[in-house]
Design an enzyme around this catalytic site. Sequence first.
Site, PDB file in Angstrom:
ATOM      1  N   LYS A 176      44.664  47.680  73.858  1.00 19.88           N
ATOM      2  CA  LYS A 176      45.450  46.727  74.647  1.00 19.88           C
ATOM      3  C   LYS A 176      46.088  45.706  73.701  1.00 19.88           C
ATOM      4  CE  LYS A 176      44.900  43.665  78.693  1.00 19.88           C
ATOM      5  NZ  LYS A 176      43.903  42.928  79.525  1.00 19.88           N
TER       6      LYS A 176
ATOM      7  N   SER B 105      45.393  43.243  84.431  1.00 13.71           N
ATOM      8  CA  SER B 105      46.439  43.232  83.439  1.00 13.71           C
ATOM      9  C   SER B 105      46.468  44.446  82.514  1.00 13.71           C
ATOM     10  CB  SER B 105      46.307  41.981  82.577  1.00 13.71           C
ATOM     11  OG  SER B 105      45.103  42.015  81.829  1.00 13.71           O
TER      12      SER B 105
ATOM     13  N   SER C 182      40.635  42.691  84.739  1.00 16.88           N
ATOM     14  CA  SER C 182      41.753  43.366  84.054  1.00 16.88           C
ATOM     15  C   SER C 182      41.420  44.706  83.428  1.00 16.88           C
ATOM     16  CB  SER C 182      42.326  42.455  82.968  1.00 16.88           C
ATOM     17  OG  SER C 182      43.110  41.451  83.567  1.00 16.88           O
TER      18      SER C 182
END
Lengths: 500, 517, 102
Positions: free
Chosen positions: B85, B160, B184
């Site tokens: 990420k 997210s 997330s």
Amino acid sequence: MAEKLMKYADAVAKYDPVFGLEVHVELCTNTKLFCPAHIEFGGEPNTQLTPVSLGLPGSLPVVNKTAIDYAVKLGLALHCKVNEWSQFARKNYFYPDMPRDYQISQYDKPLNGEGYLDVELDDGSIFRVPIERAHVEDDAGKNTHVGGADGRIEGADHSLVDYNRAGVPLVEIVTKPIEGAGARTPEVAGAYVRAIRDIVRALGISHARMEQGNMRADVNVSLHTGPDAPLGTRSETKNVNTFKGIEKTLTYEIRRQAALLESGGEVLQETRHWDESTQTTAGGRVKTDANDYRYFPDPDLVMVHVTKDHIEELKAQMPEMPRERRARLKKEWDFTDRQMQDAVNADAVDLIEDTVKAGATAAGARKWWLGEISREANARGVSLQELPISAQDVADVEQLIADGKLNDKLAKQTVSGVLAGEGKPAEVVKKHGYQVVSDDGALDAAVDQALKDNPDIVAKLKGGNMKPMGAIIGAVMRATKGQADAKAVSKIVMERIAKS
Amino acid sequence: MSAQEELVKQSASDMAAQLRSGQVSSRELVQAHLDVIEAAEPSIDAFLQVSADQALEQADAFDQHLAHEGAEGLPELAGVPIAIKDMIVTKGIPTTAASKILEGWVPPYDATVIKKLKAAGMPILGKTNLDEFAQGSSTEHSAFKTTHNPWDTERVPGGSGGGSASAVGAFEAPLALGTDTGGSIRQPGSLTGTVGVKPTYGGVSRFGAIAMASSLDQIGPVSRSVLDAALLQEVIGGYDRRDSTSIPKPVPPLAQAARQGQNRDLKGLKVGLVKELGGEGYQPGVEARFNEAVSLLESMGAEVVQVSCPHFPYALAAYYIIMPSEVSSNLARYDGMRYGLRVMPPEGVPQTAANMMAATREAGFGDEVKRRIILGIYALSAGYYDAWYGSAQKVRTLVIRDFEKAFEQADVLVSPTSPTTAFRFGEKMDDPLAMYLNDVATIPANLAGTPAMSIPAGLSDDGLPVGFQFFAPQMRDEVMYRPAAALEAALEEQWGGPISKKLSTPWLDGLAQDSTK
Amino acid sequence: MISGMPTFTREEIKHLGDLARIALTDQEADRLKGELNVIADSITKVQEVAGGDVPPTANPIPLEAYLRPDEAEEPLTQEAALSGAPVTESGMFVAPRILGEE
């Protein structure tokens, strides 16, 4: 532009100042408060940084144990309540020299709580300064203003930022409102900050060099008409970095505020700064809620735990505090208040102590360090420590005098030689052939010649008038190029007079 | 199915086994995934940055190491590639947090988890998309691109960490790292039919994870199987002296717990159904799959009890005070001075440092980030600190106490991960409150620091994945891995294989039959 | 304990923007005003249960700080430190004109 000022004597006769000091002391740890970047004054810009002290995304602070230990020691010296549990909090505001745009400080759970410091004033009296807290925080970087006059912020075109200083550990010592100092307010403030300087040096936790910014003070003051009258609005003068500046700031602010109040004006709650060049404080920004720092516990850090046992360990390592030490030495050395104060002001206490340790008498050591050597230091504009003469050298010269090998005059010449870099005292003496003439043959001849040359003086001496003895000694000195021992000369003269 | 497709559709632990037996090299694995990325990205858009050269270099280094020194001392997943990420700092690979304000920033250091992956010989395929600074639940708040859900490319992958979830779901990577502040990792896992784990707070070092809300953030694994997640958490977890909130204890035996779970024997295990996480607001299809999964747990011998966590309904409110407060401070450093974007003020505005900062932040931050910063500044300000921030911290205490009480009655707690399946693009963009409700079931674990994970529970009536969430007590992550692996095994038996078997992958169709060279 | 629900005005939003160093446009301020009023309404409910006897939690895992030894590690090179900077000069970061605030 120039502000109205009231005469200081009138101002303090009419108004009672209440003041407070926030003294920032940079700790001389090897690395920064929250990261392992080595700290060195005057390094190349932006070379003492890790991702943490540069505030890079993702970096996290980790507390330096030595910084905490140093701060605890300072807390103990200031008689603070050292809190076993303390917490770092973020103080949020934007400024280009702050890598994270928040400072990591302490808020409602400081390491050191309430304490006090007794400071000695010029007349030997003691004033107790009440302390609110002494907490730990990190320093910001440094801005250099380019394009304006004299590197000042006004008119500068842009600024260059060096973050080397960012993250250097600071202890901020905050006093409670200090009342009752009256006209002596500046003196108390100066004595307090000097006392802190002496303490942190004795503890070995800060270089405490004002000129390098190791110590800085924020000075708050407000006036009221008496102990029970409501307090006036206070001004805060930031980052004053000389002892004299602190004293002058208070004097100036008391005079300025008194004049304002007298004329029915209003003291603004504002941040000011001391301007060394104009010897005035200048107004800055009026304080608004823009100074709401939005403190909250730093979620990247957890509670700092200093155990009772560890506090005891640190307590056991504490050296004698400067004021207690001075009292002890004054007694041991049999100095007057004045003499001791002079030694302190000249920063000569350690040197005198070392000289005594090396065998000299305290009076002898004091005479040299505060006399000849101080004059030379002043002439060169350096500290005593920076001169090329050691405590051992001074003790050696004293020993030569005691042994009768040097008289005062030759001793002074020897010290001058050492200061001039000619070597150790023995080397200087040898090089110049300094020698007290005391062997009887040469001296007897010189005395006889002097007596022969001055029959009128001989007559006076015979008649019991000893005053002209000096003239004979002077003549002998001239004849021996200053190497005669005055005592020996006078002894021989008396013998001759008695015999004739 | 091409050999390549067959290769990338395996679990990470199977890939690892093939590496050790010499059936495949790390370079072949990396190349296969790079090929899939090339083929899939036009449909999925999971990556902000593909670091092909570095990945191949790392793969070669691992292959060399394996040939000369063997696999001794290396973790089981050694040589298996992974996606990261873009909230995690990678030395030499641009790291942006999907924000214009950090565009082009190349970090001079590695996050602790990246160092660990490198030490484990796990090649880094690239950086995945996210909502800007991990703020959002759909990945639509990325400043750079929109990531698509592999199950329906007209829908969001959650957020997210939508990039990591979609990359793993679409076989672009066998594994990924995410960060979980309010869900997330888990919510995108739920929406993409993948496994997502938020370890105990402090279980994985945050050093090098770009901070969103420091007291809530946690790095964790994204994978297609419970065992893979366990193996990955063992690689990245453990004490780190660079993170003051890191727990000074070794990682618990997670893979062992997962393998034990695969035996599908849960006798003696007490499972607590959280009363407050269900009912109103939860799609019927979500509740149906959830209830079936609970029955499966029971059928494997678990005892199911209902527990009440009366303060959970306040968790969302507390979260939306604590999180923006920390965000407002953590994101202050993006000021145009040291890295990233600088925008000078428009003509007519004084060209000062303060105005430069304000212009930079106005231009560099997106709407959601600004919203949270403003809210956070407000929550921390002198007049409202006690009423807002102070109260929220107290609610946090109450949520922790709820968990403690619930764990006196049950070994693990369970709930649906997300109240809904994947929604369409734009559906919730204009209604922040509706967007925030996505995280209602995931947020309590962040507030309390407890570990939690989401695994696929099947498809809802709309054909989209549903997530099933487990919670375990603080520092007892292994406790949830066992029933999660058991449930996964039982469900896969019903489905005849992993849930991804039901996923159509048209982007893989064009892959060459064999281009592993 | 329950204090009044805050109501944001455009001026307040602009002021918060100043504190946040974000040059919000009027349009943004108006939109934020509406959104934040709705959000504030829903989160003010934390006050309902936050009694005086409940201690606050700053960090979910009760830990005490690890205190690291005062030993230096290799710093970033000046080049690495400056590598991301928008503007540099003489080994330093360049800031536009700084006014005398704070």
